[in-house]
Design an enzyme around this catalytic site. Structure first.
Site: not given
Length: 226
Positions: A187-189, A99
């Protein structure tokens, strides 16, 4: 759908405090210098947009694994689920959805079932698109046991900018496919560990929509070879 609904989306309650802070700073910036104030307006709108929480229409067909996050499929590989979940040490197919700061960051359950474990582990903040982020970065892991007894793991991973993982569920809770279970700020995953024998129906680079895009079908076991 009204034209207004196309551009104005509901905001998750987690974002209210941040938007209020951005708005207050914007007022101060206007007092200091008007051009800075307009920059603050842009950043405040972005903050609202980041915390948007639009309604999603989850496919009704049973046996599907749905994307838990908006973003891009960044990795598909074999990996062992996080040890803190207490699952088998067998390597499973892991599908990672990255993301960016422009994606919606509300996370949704990929399958329906009972949450049997929730495990938070502090860590580093490498770029979430990197493979080592699954091992080294701060993360929050969930194990979901489906009605047929199979387990699926979904892991929230903090990224280079993200500094806060939020999880709304606890062990013993029941989740529905596409239901909201958490979010990550900035912001990440998300990693999904598919049950043994289940292969993904997506490819690296494919765009995912949380709660709507299909990652895999649980009934399709052994239909694809490595």
């Amino acid at each position: 759908m009204r034209m207004r609904d196309t551009f104005i989306k509901p905001m998750h309650p987690e974002g209210r405090r941040f938007v209020a802070i951005f708005a207050a700073i914007t007022l101060v910036l206007f007092l200091l210098w008007e051009p800075l104030g307009w920059l603050g307006v842009i950043l405040t709108i972005w903050c609202y947009y980041f915390f948007r929480d639009p309604e999603r229409v989850t496919p009704a067909r049973p046996g599907l694994v749905i994307s838990p996050a908006d973003g891009i499929v960044s990795l598909i590989e074999k990996a062992v689920p996080p040890a803190e979940l207490g699952m088998s040490d067998m390597a499973l197919t892991r599908v990672s959805v990255f993301m960016s700061v422009f994606n919606c960051h509300v996370n949704r359950a990929p399958v329906a079932g009972k949450v049997t474990a929730v495990a938070y582990r502090p860590g580093k903040f490498f770029n979430a698109s990197l493979d080592k982020a699954s091992v080294d970065n701060e993360r929050n892991s969930l194990c979901i046991e489906m009605p047929d007894g199979r387990q699926l793991a979904v892991v929230q991973i903090a990224g280079l900018v993200a500094r806060r993982i939020v999880c709304f569920v606890k062990p013993g809770d029941t989740v529905q496919t596409g239901g909201r279970f958490g979010l990550i700020r900035f912001g990440s995953r998300l990693d999904v560990y598919l049950p043994p024998g289940v292969e993904p129906l997506v490819s690296i680079g494919q765009t995912m929509v949380a709660g709507e895009s299909i990652i895999a079908e649980l009934s399709m076991i052994g239909d694809r070879t490595e």
